[in-house]
Design an enzyme around this catalytic site. Structure first.
Site, PDB file in Angstrom:
ATOM      1  N   GLY A  90      64.709  84.473  45.033  1.00 47.73           N
ATOM      2  CA  GLY A  90      64.962  83.048  45.179  1.00 47.73           C
ATOM      3  C   GLY A  90      66.339  82.673  44.687  1.00 47.73           C
ATOM      4  N   PRO A 107      69.475  80.955  42.694  1.00 46.20           N
ATOM      5  CG  PRO A 107      71.758  81.336  42.417  1.00 46.20           C
ATOM      6  CD  PRO A 107      70.720  81.062  43.460  1.00 46.20           C
ATOM      7  N   GLY A 108      68.556  79.684  39.512  1.00 49.33           N
ATOM      8  CA  GLY A 108      68.057  78.495  38.828  1.00 49.33           C
ATOM      9  C   GLY A 108      66.717  77.993  39.309  1.00 49.33           C
ATOM     10  N   GLY A 140      63.912  79.308  38.637  1.00 49.60           N
ATOM     11  CA  GLY A 140      62.870  79.563  37.644  1.00 49.60           C
ATOM     12  C   GLY A 140      62.273  80.959  37.697  1.00 49.60           C
ATOM     13  CE  LYS A 141      65.999  84.599  40.836  1.00 49.54           C
ATOM     14  NZ  LYS A 141      66.663  83.291  41.001  1.00 49.54           N
ATOM     15  CG  HIS A 185      89.957  58.843  51.373  1.00 49.60           C
ATOM     16  ND1 HIS A 185      90.746  59.804  51.960  1.00 49.60           N
ATOM     17  CD2 HIS A 185      88.780  59.463  51.107  1.00 49.60           C
ATOM     18  CE1 HIS A 185      90.085  60.942  52.041  1.00 49.60           C
ATOM     19  NE2 HIS A 185      88.871  60.760  51.525  1.00 49.60           N
ATOM     20  CD  GLU A 186      86.155  58.241  48.370  1.00 52.66           C
ATOM     21  OE1 GLU A 186      85.068  58.461  48.959  1.00 52.66           O
ATOM     22  OE2 GLU A 186      86.954  59.157  48.059  1.00 52.66           O
ATOM     23  CG  HIS A 189      84.648  59.411  53.325  1.00 53.39           C
ATOM     24  ND1 HIS A 189      84.839  60.384  54.269  1.00 53.39           N
ATOM     25  CD2 HIS A 189      85.450  59.754  52.272  1.00 53.39           C
ATOM     26  CE1 HIS A 189      85.736  61.267  53.813  1.00 53.39           C
ATOM     27  NE2 HIS A 189      86.114  60.898  52.596  1.00 53.39           N
ATOM     28  CG  ASP A 224      87.278  64.253  52.865  1.00 49.62           C
ATOM     29  OD1 ASP A 224      86.319  64.520  52.122  1.00 49.62           O
ATOM     30  OD2 ASP A 224      87.965  63.215  52.776  1.00 49.62           O
TER      31      ASP A 224
HETATM   32  P1  ADP Z   1      66.532  81.882  37.629  1.00 45.62           P
HETATM   33  O1  ADP Z   1      66.100  83.021  36.783  1.00 45.62           O
HETATM   34  O2  ADP Z   1      65.771  81.759  38.906  1.00 45.62           O
HETATM   35  O3  ADP Z   1      67.999  81.823  37.865  1.00 45.62           O
HETATM   36  P2  ADP Z   1      65.707  80.424  35.341  1.00 45.62           P
HETATM   37  O4  ADP Z   1      64.299  80.851  35.194  1.00 45.62           O
HETATM   38  O5  ADP Z   1      66.686  81.061  34.453  1.00 45.62           O
HETATM   39  O6  ADP Z   1      66.178  80.555  36.831  1.00 45.62           O
HETATM   40  O7  ADP Z   1      65.743  78.857  35.178  1.00 45.62           O
HETATM   41  C1  ADP Z   1      66.666  78.243  34.341  1.00 45.62           C
HETATM   42  C2  ADP Z   1      66.040  77.034  33.689  1.00 45.62           C
HETATM   43  O8  ADP Z   1      65.734  76.035  34.661  1.00 45.62           O
HETATM   44  C3  ADP Z   1      64.732  77.329  33.030  1.00 45.62           C
HETATM   45  O9  ADP Z   1      64.917  77.780  31.730  1.00 45.62           O
HETATM   46  C4  ADP Z   1      64.041  75.986  33.059  1.00 45.62           C
HETATM   47  O10 ADP Z   1      64.486  75.187  31.998  1.00 45.62           O
HETATM   48  C5  ADP Z   1      64.537  75.372  34.332  1.00 45.62           C
HETATM   49  N1  ADP Z   1      63.600  75.548  35.431  1.00 45.62           N
HETATM   50  C6  ADP Z   1      63.800  76.236  36.565  1.00 45.62           C
HETATM   51  N2  ADP Z   1      62.745  76.169  37.378  1.00 45.62           N
HETATM   52  C7  ADP Z   1      61.825  75.447  36.721  1.00 45.62           C
HETATM   53  C8  ADP Z   1      60.489  75.027  37.036  1.00 45.62           C
HETATM   54  N3  ADP Z   1      59.917  75.353  38.194  1.00 45.62           N
HETATM   55  N4  ADP Z   1      59.845  74.286  36.125  1.00 45.62           N
HETATM   56  C9  ADP Z   1      60.430  73.958  34.970  1.00 45.62           C
HETATM   57  N5  ADP Z   1      61.664  74.318  34.620  1.00 45.62           N
HETATM   58  C10 ADP Z   1      62.365  75.040  35.478  1.00 45.62           C
HETATM   59 ZN    ZN Z   2      87.269  62.013  51.282  1.00 40.52          ZN
END
Ligand code: ADP
Ligand code: ZN
Ligand code: MG
Length: 631
Positions: free
Chosen positions: A222, A224-225, A227-228, A443-444, A447, A521
């Protein structure tokens, strides 16, 4: 988090440094050799203290004249003693030319005739040889000593890295605060899959009895970020087993051969503590396709092979489950995905709107939140954000409240945190002169109006001319709901509204008055147009054909595998899309010039306008026929 302490890693008492000993020994013997040499030569040379230099031809002529008593030959050196009562100095020093004997150098006659006596000393100069040898041996010893020193140093660095060859893997699960599935919001499908793994760990017997194979590896894939890592920790927490984690990127920093030995140790430790979980984060760092980088690092390959070997050695009694995470499944070596290895795949996806609400609730749970904070509204405008982004917003909001000495997090804190996370912090300190502010406002406004007027664009969420992050101003469009697909009309409206800024500048400042403020842009337009034509089959002539297929050659370079002619057509398609966007934006802004002035004016006064304010100012705009794509 308690670090996993390894008792075997206790520091041994410091041994005396071998390298320094070698140096000292070398210097000592060098001095001894030098002293002996100079002592003996000075003894030998005693009788020759006042010797004078003569050439060998001169010596020969003295010998012929029978002026010499004897010649001592020592290597190339000649020590010549003159007869008394001559006009020569008593002691003469000379040198042979090259290596021939004295006879060979013209002395044969005088020697045979007994005009001079010749004593040939052992011509090996022992001390000279020792000294010469010392000059070769000592540096060699020094170099070898230095190499040994470096190797020991590297080894001890490895040891520091991994506690004497033992993994520095952290162990979770024994700590007081466990991560549980309830800490992971949303992602129900993934949690469902993983709860099976928890069950395997908790009741292995149940599966053994019916002859089921316990899975060995689970791959979490999945963005990044999403929640893996959190999810893997939750599995350990739920099953109440130790959790050994290591990141693929850590292997990349290791010395040759260390990666594999570290894997071996990690698995040994996990087996000793079984049932347990090994978590390999960012596994793509070691397990990238072997062809993808053209002869990729052998070190990575060793590490990867070791992981595979260890996993192949698992049986039902092992009780260790390996969870790996990656955000690049496409990059992974196929060997990793074979049955018996990471054959269970769990996809962890970006959260949908309802999941975002749940994640926000998790992260605002233990924070004091004012009544006016609307997490639903925040969830609505954070389409495409990951769990980590949302956690970040919650944290930034809390920091904002503290910064303003508030006891509660207000909706303003939340909004500010959202914008800060999305584009970067406001830079109120950045000074813009009046002319720049005016250009930015137009400009803004450009848009905003194009986006507002075109029928297939998302509505304007906010317009501001307060610099944020790297931008001078921002116009935000937010979809009313999460959507996965976009059609050609919608994308063409995105192109046109992105052009709106540059076009507004042109209308106000003239063709060459345009500024560099539109560069990002234009970049966006170029990228999106190319994507539409070559990846989505949305060109006019090249409709339904894609050209994103590329070949990766031996060196890992990507080469296009379509003809030059096609290449030209793609370019012309992109040009057509760009020109169309430009023309549509211009049509909209010309038709609504009064509204453009009004919106720009309002921005100069208030700097930021919210959705409703924008809508109020833009009441009565019209859609010109020239910008129409469909009824
Ligand atoms: P990944 O390993 O996919 O890059 P992480 O598990 O390190 O992501 O997630 C980073 C942080 O984001 C977690 O420590 C948590 O605080 C938050 N987070 C991510 N997904 C969730 C989720 N489904 N529920 C709650 N917190 C989440
Ligand atoms: Zn612009
Ligand atoms: Mg992670």
């Amino acid at each position: 988090m308690p670090e996993y302490k390894n008792t075997a890693g206790k520091k041994k008492p410091q041994k005396p440094n071998k390298f320094l000993n070698v140096v000292r020994l070398g210097i000592f013997w060098l001095l001894v050799a030098f002293l002996i040499y100079s002592f003996t030569t000075s003894l030998n040379g005693d009788g020759f203290k006042n010797a004078e230099q003569r050439t060998i031809t001169e010596v020969l002529s003295y010998a012929k004249a029978e002026k010499l008593e004897k010649i001592e030959v020592k290597g190339n050196e000649l020590r010549v003693t003159a007869k008394d009562k001559t006009d020569l100095p008593k002691n003469i020093i000379s040198r042979k030319d090259g290596s021939g004997t004295l006879q060979e150098q013209g002395f044969e006659e005088v020697i045979n005739e007994g005009k001079v006596s010749v004593e040939i000393e052992d011509d090996t100069d022992v001390f000279g040889i020792i000294l010469d040898a010392a000059f070769i041996i000592v540096p060699t010893i020094l170099i070898i000593g230095f190499l040994i020193f470096m190797m020991r140093q590297a080894q001890s660095m490895n040891n520091q890295n991994m506690g004497f060859g033992k993994a520095k893997a952290r162990v979770y699960g024994n700590e007081k605060k466990k991560v549980l599935f309830t800490d992971v919001a949303g992602n129900e499908a993934a949690k469902q899959d993983l709860s099976e793994v928890v069950d395997f760990l908790k009741n292995p017997k149940k599966y053994e009895k019916v002859g089921a194979k316990i899975p060995r590896g689970v791959l979490l894939a999945g963005d990044p970020g999403t929640g893996k890592t959190l999810m893997a920790r939750a599995v350990a927490g739920e099953a109440n087993v130790p959790f050994f984690s290591i990141s693929g990127s850590e292997f990349a920093e290791m010395f040759v051969g260390v990666g594999a030995s570290r894997v071996r140790d990690l698995f040994a430790k996990a087996k000793k503590n079984s049932p347990s979980i090994i978590f390999i984060d960012e596994i793509d760092a070691v397990a990238h396709k072997r062809d993808a980088r053209g002869g990729a690092g052998r070190e990575d390959e060793q590490t990867l092979n070791q992981i595979l070997v260890e996993m192949d050695g698992f049986d039902n009694e092992t009780g260790v489950i390996v969870i790996a995470a990656t955000n690049r499944v496409d990059m992974l070596d196929k060997a990793l995905l074979r049955p018996g290895r990471f054959d269970r795949h769990v996809n962890v996806t970006l959260p949908e709107r309802t999941d975002r609400v749940e994640i926000l609730k998790v992260h605002f749970k233990n924070k004091p939140v004012a009544d006016n904070v609307d997490l639903n509204a925040l969830a609505a405008k954070t389409a495409g954000s990951s769990g980590a982004d949302l956690a970040n917003i919650a944290n930034e909001a809390a920091i904002g409240a503290a910064r303003n000495n508030r006891k509660e997090i207000t909706n303003d804190d939340v909004t500010e945190a959202f914008e800060r996370v999305a584009i970067g912090p406001e830079r109120k300190s950045k000074v813009m002169n009046e002319q720049e502010r005016k250009i930015t406002a137009y400009h803004e406004a450009g848009h905003a109006i194009v986006g507002h007027v075109l029928p297939d664009s998302d509505p304007v969420h906010k317009v501001t001319i307060i610099p944020r992050g790297r931008t001078g101003g921002v116009t935000w469009f937010l979809p009313p709901e999460d959507r996965s697909y976009k059609n050609v009309y919608e994308l063409k409206d995105v192109l046109a509204r992105a052009m709106g800024g540059r076009v507004a500048e042109r209308l106000i400042l003239g063709a060459d008055g345009i500024t560099t403020g539109a560069s990002s842009d234009l970049q966006h337009v170029a990228e999106l147009a190319r994507e539409m034509v070559s990846e989505e089959g949305m060109g006019t002539k090249l409709r339904d054909q894609v050209f994103n297929t590329e070949e990766v050659n031996f060196f890992g370079d990507r080469a296009k595998i379509y003809s030059e002619k096609t290449s030209e057509i793609i370019d012309s398609e992109i040009e057509a899309l760009t020109k169309e966007a430009n023309a549509r934006a211009e049509a909209v802004l010309k038709a609504n010039k009064k509204h453009l002035d009004a919106l720009a004016q309002a921005l100069l006064e208030k700097e930021s306008l919210e959705e409703k304010e924008v809508a109020a100012i833009l009441k009565g705009t019209s859609m010109p026929a020239a910008a129409k794509l469909h009824d």
